[in-house]
Scaffold this active site. Structure first.
Site, short mmCIF file in Angstrom:
data_model
loop_
_atom_site.label_atom_id
_atom_site.label_comp_id
_atom_site.label_asym_id
_atom_site.label_seq_id
_atom_site.Cartn_x
_atom_site.Cartn_y
_atom_site.Cartn_z
N HIS A 56 0.82 -1.20 0.00
CA HIS A 56 0.00 0.00 0.00
C HIS A 56 0.86 1.27 0.00
CE1 HIS A 56 -3.70 2.15 0.77
NE2 HIS A 56 -3.09 2.82 1.73
N HIS A 107 -10.56 3.36 -1.49
CA HIS A 107 -10.77 2.90 -0.12
C HIS A 107 -11.66 1.67 -0.19
CE1 HIS A 107 -10.50 4.43 4.26
NE2 HIS A 107 -9.32 4.10 3.81
N1 ADP Z 1 -1.54 4.69 -10.61
C1 ADP Z 1 -0.68 5.69 -10.38
N2 ADP Z 1 -0.41 6.55 -11.33
C2 ADP Z 1 0.41 7.57 -11.12
N3 ADP Z 1 0.99 7.82 -9.99
C3 ADP Z 1 0.76 6.99 -9.01
C4 ADP Z 1 -0.07 5.90 -9.15
N4 ADP Z 1 -0.14 5.26 -8.01
C5 ADP Z 1 0.64 5.96 -7.18
N5 ADP Z 1 1.18 7.00 -7.80
C6 ADP Z 1 2.01 8.01 -7.24
O1 ADP Z 1 2.94 7.42 -6.42
C7 ADP Z 1 3.21 8.28 -5.33
C8 ADP Z 1 3.12 7.54 -4.05
O2 ADP Z 1 1.84 7.34 -3.70
P1 ADP Z 1 1.24 8.10 -2.44
O3 ADP Z 1 0.03 8.80 -2.94
O4 ADP Z 1 2.26 8.88 -1.76
O5 ADP Z 1 0.80 6.95 -1.51
P2 ADP Z 1 -0.01 7.24 -0.20
O6 ADP Z 1 -0.86 8.44 -0.45
O7 ADP Z 1 -0.78 5.99 -0.04
O8 ADP Z 1 1.03 7.49 0.83
C9 ADP Z 1 2.24 9.42 -5.43
O9 ADP Z 1 2.86 10.52 -6.00
C10 ADP Z 1 1.23 8.93 -6.38
O10 ADP Z 1 0.65 9.98 -7.09
#
Ligand code: ADP
Lengths: 81, 608, 226, 81
Positions: free
Chosen positions: B65, B114
């Protein structure tokens, strides 16, 4: 430390759609023998001190002015036990 | 309560000193979802066994996650294939991407899942889904201005759908309405494949001035670390109690709830409080607390800042005083934020929090030690290089291959289907089917008017907002933004590469027909288990397809979210990439509404 | 003549305050922000209590807000004749504060409902409805989960016979007794209604009507005349 | 005809935003001496027959499946009186 319970129910003449919805759902869910349901609120008030008459009086005032809207609701106050 | 209190006091704190003295003490890493080799890497990084608290941090930060360990190698394409875009101000890697929408304005938006929590407790799961994505947007320095929700349920008449669906809609409605954020669009789709794995994807969009972007970073030794918002309780820490009891052979920790309950009122206060803090310029860096709570916020802030941070965990305000440090670190209590503040700004910071009735506590300080050091009862319980938890998680090249039945599935075309004899009846049946019927019974539970900036909402294909009045005191502009989310798991199942492209194309078209020019993309990738090579193939194909399509259309991906393990037993959901597109319109008065707006107009079919 | 000054109150959790202020400005009046924690009405000529979820609408809508310091100033001022209007949560607060009779309870459908609602103006003899025609049918958005107006039989009878029902739903959305959408006090200076006039003041956004302008125009007319 | 009361409260470890909001408001309203408030629901279930063990068992089932959300709530059933 004592716990005082305040029960707040809609006055009998005020429509209680939540209770009605439950009563209507019961037969569908296989429950019989219930003629009516009313839904109200229950507050558990934890006192810092003992539940003496002075404290209960405070809780009654709280119920009267805040926890219940006496235009539409009745309340009752009791010490748990 | 008191029983647990006494139990807790019997605990011996697993300090760094103790960990060094008892190198062979077995740690419950497997129960926390960590593999042996991952655990070995932690030991290698630290040069000793981790303390219980350190293990708590690594296990959540290195979880699928938080670390994207299975998806990272594929997601890279969003960057490597990204089209040149002058609009991109902040790209992937931050809480949410930020794009330039002209006249000094910027928009930030992101979609997040979620799913699992919404299956366990539909109302709270969906509500806290909205809460989480809104905090992501707030943490960029923006005022959240609207939400959207993309939902997938099992068959409409299935028993479990009757449990899940009303709760999810109520959860989104009660939380979003209470925050005063208009809901300007979304999706509701029924398909039996989602029966044990409903999808709840929530999108939030926010607005800020270009020069006001905030980042999750903790620079400047001596700056204070402030935790503000709700107090920390035993929310969502089923896993952490394993740690607390397994490490210390103590059964006294009562079973902790996996369910997080949201407090939208606190979140509304947080929004207004944060905006006032930004306006007063008393925030150096900021991060929301989502999954992985304090662990995530402290390691990420420290890793992106000067590199070090000292935290006294005893200072974290608790809702349940019996919480152990491991549990505090893993708690997913909602409505919390962490800010880095110059010491001289602390009084002003605290005064604003007080005005909004938001509790705030200094829990630590930025250092240049390169270490994240946490204490509990005066003992050091965490001493790690923060980047090793935040950025250097494991990366997997998971094997993948085309599913065995993929060719047969595609060969099974509609040609085989009987032609309907009665078209009228067929049409009526279609119109009455849950997937095509009006969704007003959902949208009427969402406030689409609040803040009075909604130019288009249901039933329009794209939501549209004017922006000139979205932030108090900003100079007028005729500009607006449009947003749409789309996805089709059935197409993606047949061909994940093309399915992801179709999702993008649909969202892109929906934005374009409203009169806006598509600018940027966010996405939520909902899939089964990455450990299943067939699912992994679907994922790899979908990402490749989306990245290629983004390049072809000239719109960069600015962020998103991956949700794996959406499966019941060995049966995965249809691969479901949900794509959100944001566009800009120069003059909102020129928006194009959906539908035949006047008599006598010509009807033209475009495309083939 | 200096512009009429209309106070717009913000409680923690108030949502439609910016919208109300914008509507006040649209008719040429000055919107004056009033903060719940201040004992200060800033000398305004009238007060608008906007909608929202003050204190999260926890306990009962409006129950906690009515104790705010600002309300300690507002309640006597309203009793003394200051024009005050409450929409949605504002209406609920006015009922909780006993400035208006009755109470607003959970919608009969048990669902929150957001829709464009036809409403009839039943009473133009108030500080806030003078610009409408008696019996005029207008469209205003509603958005609430607890908008079902209830009162005792005596109170209802008194409201009806006294001409204190100001707005009535055409097509009852929430089970309100007598289709009541809004009421006034005896003097006519205090009005409460569930629909949102502030979301029906511009063609571009909000409900497909600008009928809400009538409310804001009325207060202006009223203030200029007195 | 008998009345059975079902009290439903959030489990102690689950956040109760409503109760918290009330507790935080009390000092401002001039009430002191309260350390915590929790808000729950109270159902009054009217039975057609007597509140014998069989009927109570039915009500318990009703509480378990309908009146309470046992993921986050506890309930208790008792005959009024
Ligand atoms: N499917 C996706 N496409 C583009 N970016 C993604 C994708 N999944 C995750 N990311 C990017 O990876 C990074 C890490 O995710 P993050 O949002 O920090 O996780 P969390 O919010 O669960 O801590 C973020 O910048 C997010 O935008």
């Amino acid at each position: 430390m004592a716990r005082v319970i305040v029960d707040v129910m809609l006055k009998p003449e005020i429509l209680d759609p939540q209770g009605q919805a439950i009563a209507r759902a019961l037969p569908r869910l296989g429950f019989s023998g219930v003629s009516a349901v009313r839904q109200g609120k229950r507050f558990e008030v934890e006192l810092e001190g003992p539940a003496d008459e002075a404290a209960l009086e405070e809780v009654r005032k709280m119920a009267e002015t805040l926890l219940a809207n006496t235009v539409i609701e009745d309340y009752s106050v009791r010490v748990e036990g | 309560m008191s029983e647990r209190g006494e139990g807790a006091s019997r605990h011996m704190t697993d300090s760094v000193k103790r960990a060094s003295e008892t190198p062979d003490e077995p740690m419950p890493f497997a129960e926390l979802g960590m593999k042996q080799d991952e655990y070995d890497r932690v030991k290698e990084i630290l040069g000793r066994r981790p303390t219980g608290s350190e293990l708590a941090i690594y296990s959540v930060m290195w979880s699928e996650h938080c670390s994207y360990k299975s998806s990272k190698v594929h997601l890279k394409q969003f960057a490597t294939k990204a089209p040149k875009s002058e609009a991109l101000l902040v790209g992937m890697g931050e809480n949410a991407g930020v794009v330039d929408i002209g006249d000094g304005w910027a928009a930030t938006f992101k979609i997040e899942s979620h799913n699992h929590p919404s299956y366990v407790e539909p109302h709270q799961g969906a509500a806290t889904g909205v809460g989480g994505i809104v905090r992501d947007i707030m943490s960029m320095g923006a005022r959240p201005i609207a939400v959207m929700d993309a939902l997938r349920f099992g068959a409409a008449d299935a028993v479990d759908t009757r449990r899940v669906l009303p709760g999810v809609v109520e959860g989104i409605s009660s939380y979003g309405n209470c925050l005063g954020l208009p809901n300007i669009g979304g999706e509701v789709v029924f398909d039996p494949c989602y029966i044990g794995n409903p999808l709840v994807n929530a999108l939030c969009v926010g607005l800020l001035r270009k020069d006001q972007i905030k980042l999750a970073t903790a620079p400047g030794p001596g700056n204070k670390v402030v935790l503000f918002g709700a107090s920390t309780g035993p929310d969502g820490i089923g896993g952490a109690s394993v740690l607390a009891s397994a490490t210390f052979e103590d059964e006294s920790q009562a079973k902790r709830p996996a369910v997080q309950v949201g407090d939208p009122f606190m979140e509304k206060l947080l929004i207004e409080c944060c905006l006032e803090l930004y306006a007063a310029d008393v925030v150096v860096g900021i991060q929301d607390l989502g999954a992985a709570g304090v662990s995530c916020a402290t390691t990420e802030l420290a890793a992106k800042g000067t590199g070090g941070m000292d935290v006294d965990l005893n200072l974290v305000p608790l809702r349940d005083p019996t919480l152990r440090p491991e549990e505090i670190l893993m708690s997913e209590s909602q409505e919390r934020m962490m800010a880095v503040v110059r010491p001289s700004d602390i009084p002003a910071f605290m005064a604003i929090c007080e005005k909004w009735d938001v509790p705030a506590t200094v829990i630590g300080e930025v250092t240049d030690s390169g270490r994240l050091v946490m204490t509990w009862d005066g003992e050091v319980i965490v001493d790690i290089p923060p980047g090793t938890a935040a950025d250097d998680g494991p990366v997997y090249e998971r094997p993948f291959h085309e599913p065995a039945g993929q060719v047969a599935l595609n060969a099974d075309t509609p040609d085989r289907l009987e032609r309907p004899a009665d078209l009228r009846e067929t049409l009526l049946k279609l119109l009455g089917s849950p997937n095509l019927a009006s969704k007003e019974w959902v949208t009427s539970q969402y406030d689409r008017y609040v803040r009075s900036n909604t130019v288009l909402a249901q039933p329009a294909d794209a939501g549209m907002l004017r922006i000139s009045e979205a932030i108090e005191g900003a100079e007028p502009t005729t500009r607006g933004i449009a947003l749409s989310t789309d996805g089709n798991g059935r197409y993606a199942k047949l061909d994940p590469y093309a399915g992801a492209q179709l999702a993008l194309a649909e969202a892109y078209r929906n934005v374009a027909v409203s009169g806006a020019k598509p600018l940027a993309v966010t996405n939520c990738l909902n899939f089964g288990s990455p450990e299943d090579p067939e699912v992994m193939w679907q994922f790899a194909e979908a990402v490749r397809g989306l990245a290629d399509a983004c390049r072809a259309l000239g719109v960069p991906v600015t962020g998103g979210n991956v949700s794996f393990y959406n499966q019941t037993g060995s049966t995965a959901i249809h691969p479901t990439p949900v794509v959100g597109v944001l566009g800009v319109i120069d003059d909102v008065a020129k928006r194009v509404p959906t539908g035949f707006v006047a008599e006598g107009l010509r009807v033209v079919l475009l495309g083939d | 003549m200096s512009a009429a000054r209309v106070g717009v109150v913000t409680f923690p959790g108030t949502l439609d305050d910016q919208d109300a202020a914008r509507a006040v400005r649209l008719v040429g009046a000055e919107a004056v922000p009033l903060w719940h924690a201040d004992h200060d009405l800033k000398g305004v000529d009238a007060v608008f209590l906007p909608g929202g979820f003050s204190y999260g609408d926890y306990l009962r809508c409006g129950a906690i807000s009515r104790f705010a310091p600002l309300m300690e100033e507002l309640i006597p001022a309203a009793r003394a004749g200051l024009p005050v209007i409450g929409t949605c949560n504002g209406f609920q607060i006015l009922c909780e504060a006993h400035l208006l009779p009755g109470a607003l309870t959970r919608n009969a459908s048990l669902h929150y409902v957001c829709r464009d609602q036809r409403v009839r103006v039943e009473q133009t003899a108030t500080a806030w409805t003078g610009a409408f025609e008696q019996g005029q049918e207008i469209t205003l958005p509603i958005k609430h989960g607890e908008g079902r107006y209830v009162a005792s039989d005596d109170t209802l009878a008194a409201l009806e016979s006294g001409g204190h029902v100001v707005f009535r739903y055409l097509g009852n959305p929430n089970g309100s007794l007598n289709d009541i959408a809004g009421i006034r006090n005896e003097a006519g200076n205090v009005v409460g209604l569930m629909p949102h006039p502030e979301h029906a003041v511009e063609d571009l956004v909000g409900a497909p009507s600008t009928d809400g302008l009538g409310i804001f125009g009325s207060i202006l007319k009223n203030l200029v005349n007195t």
